[in-house]
Design a protein around this motif. Structure first.
Motif, PDB file in Angstrom:
ATOM      1  N   LEU A 128      -4.834  20.960  48.971  1.00 39.45           N
ATOM      2  CA  LEU A 128      -4.977  19.504  48.387  1.00 39.45           C
ATOM      3  C   LEU A 128      -7.082  19.961  47.760  1.00 39.45           C
ATOM      4  O   LEU A 128      -7.106  19.109  46.889  1.00 39.45           O
ATOM      5  N   ALA A 129      -7.528  20.491  48.947  1.00 37.48           N
ATOM      6  CA  ALA A 129      -8.974  21.400  47.992  1.00 37.48           C
ATOM      7  C   ALA A 129      -9.043  21.713  46.889  1.00 37.48           C
ATOM      8  O   ALA A 129     -10.127  21.363  45.975  1.00 37.48           O
TER       9      ALA A 129
ATOM     10  N   GLY B 140      -9.318  20.754  40.682  1.00 36.17           N
ATOM     11  CA  GLY B 140      -8.250  21.764  39.433  1.00 36.17           C
ATOM     12  C   GLY B 140      -8.236  19.906  38.495  1.00 36.17           C
ATOM     13  O   GLY B 140      -8.111  20.616  36.761  1.00 36.17           O
ATOM     14  N   SER B 141      -8.717  19.455  39.348  1.00 39.87           N
ATOM     15  CA  SER B 141      -7.222  17.873  38.367  1.00 39.87           C
ATOM     16  C   SER B 141      -8.000  16.846  38.192  1.00 39.87           C
ATOM     17  O   SER B 141      -7.364  15.865  37.581  1.00 39.87           O
ATOM     18  N   ARG B 142      -9.373  17.072  38.367  1.00 42.74           N
ATOM     19  CA  ARG B 142     -10.020  15.549  37.695  1.00 42.74           C
ATOM     20  C   ARG B 142     -10.554  16.028  36.214  1.00 42.74           C
ATOM     21  O   ARG B 142     -12.392  15.920  35.739  1.00 42.74           O
ATOM     22  N   ASN B 143      -9.860  15.785  35.586  1.00 40.49           N
ATOM     23  CA  ASN B 143      -9.140  15.987  34.003  1.00 40.49           C
ATOM     24  C   ASN B 143     -10.095  14.256  33.148  1.00 40.49           C
ATOM     25  O   ASN B 143      -9.230  13.387  33.463  1.00 40.49           O
TER      26      ASN B 143
ATOM     27  N   LEU C 280     -12.476  18.239  53.133  1.00 40.56           N
ATOM     28  CA  LEU C 280     -10.873  18.180  53.513  1.00 40.56           C
ATOM     29  C   LEU C 280     -10.974  19.804  54.043  1.00 40.56           C
ATOM     30  O   LEU C 280     -10.203  20.299  55.279  1.00 40.56           O
ATOM     31  N   GLU C 281     -11.930  20.710  53.721  1.00 42.02           N
ATOM     32  CA  GLU C 281     -12.516  21.896  54.665  1.00 42.02           C
ATOM     33  C   GLU C 281     -13.200  21.829  55.821  1.00 42.02           C
ATOM     34  O   GLU C 281     -13.653  22.841  55.945  1.00 42.02           O
TER      35      GLU C 281
ATOM     36  N   ASP D 132      -5.048  27.943  43.377  1.00 39.60           N
ATOM     37  CA  ASP D 132      -6.070  27.994  42.181  1.00 39.60           C
ATOM     38  C   ASP D 132      -6.607  27.061  42.112  1.00 39.60           C
ATOM     39  O   ASP D 132      -5.307  26.427  41.503  1.00 39.60           O
ATOM     40  N   PRO D 133      -7.186  26.174  41.832  1.00 37.13           N
ATOM     41  CA  PRO D 133      -7.886  25.416  41.178  1.00 37.13           C
ATOM     42  C   PRO D 133      -7.202  24.719  39.751  1.00 37.13           C
ATOM     43  O   PRO D 133      -6.466  23.934  39.510  1.00 37.13           O
TER      44      PRO D 133
END
Length: 259
Positions: A181-182, A187-190, A151-152, A77-78
């Motif tokens: 990783l996808a 989710g982490s590009r904050n 990645l997918e 889950d992102p």
């Protein structure tokens, strides 16, 4: 080609129910190391010689596999990869080890996590090193979300985007869980605001390769941090900068000047 250093034994702890792997070696003042996207504690810190450099400098070196990476639990889950959530994993590891405070060294995504940790828990971060992340902490994010598509993709041959190919090849090399990783990249590009960056009060070194097309310039970010300073890593792109001798020497020197 020289042989890679022997892998270090990993331990695990639970961070809000998520299993996080880490190693803890050396003696002296602690430094917590947080790796970049698609990497791991070993790939980012052991194999490029960081653990050897820091332990020789008299440091206790602690490094975790971020959630979704290495030997840590994989999530899809992102929302589980928001940078504030991963910063809480780092804080949780410090709690687990009984560390009230530590110097923190992060690279790329790990630098973003370090910045959020320093902002949200200022008493826990004695000093911070933001490697491979410059002004794109504030403006432009850094890694594009198209990396998730790479990645997918069914195979590397079907990926045409240069950055996507680089990270897909890296994920293949490290035998990573590409679906996790996808979710992580989504989710982490904050971002932080300039005002939030200005609230980071600890001494902070911002170190970026002069050929890095991902991180953004280090000087504008360092200028926003009251005790910030910039370090150029000469003639290095994003990934080769990780183990650069100028980077290592700059970090050791920075830590030696820390109050």
């Amino acid at each position: 080609m020289p042989a890679l250093p022997t892998p270090l034994p990993l331990q695990t702890f639970a961070s809000a129910g998520v299993a996080i792997a880490y190693f803890d070696v050396g003696e002296g003042e602690p430094i917590l190391c947080i790796h970049g996207f698609a990497s791991s504690a070993h790939v980012n810190w052991v194999y490029p010689g960081w653990v050897e450099t820091l332990t020789k400098a008299g440091r206790r070196v602690i490094a975790l596999d971020n959630r979704g990476h290495g030997a840590s639990e994989k999530l899809y889950d992102p929302a589980a990869y928001h940078t504030t959530v991963m910063a809480e994993d780092a804080r949780g590891l410090m709690d687990h080890l009984g560390l009230e405070t530590a110097d923190v060294l992060g690279y790329s995504m790990g630098a973003r996590i370090t910045a959020f940790l320093a902002l949200r828990h200022p008493a826990r971060v004695r000093s911070a090193v933001l490697g491979g992340l410059g002004i794109k902490l504030v403006d432009g994010v850094g890694l594009p979300e198209t990396i998730a598509d790479a990645l997918e993709a069914p195979s590397l041959d079907e990926v045409t985007d240069p950055q996507g190919r680089m990270f897909r090849a890296f994920a293949n090399q490290t035998r990573s869980d590409r679906a996790a990783l996808a979710a992580c990249i989504r989710g982490s590009r904050n971002l932080m605001t300039a005002e939030e960056v200005g609230e980071i009060r600890c001494p902070t070194l911002v170190a970026v390769g002069t050929k890095d097309q991902i991180a953004g310039e280090p000087e504008p970010l360092a200028a926003l941090i009251p005790k910030g300073e910039a370090l150029d890593i000469p003639d290095r792109d994003h990934m080769p900068a990780v183990g650069d001798k100028v980077f290592k020497a700059g970090v050791v020197q920075f830590l030696s000047r820390r109050p």
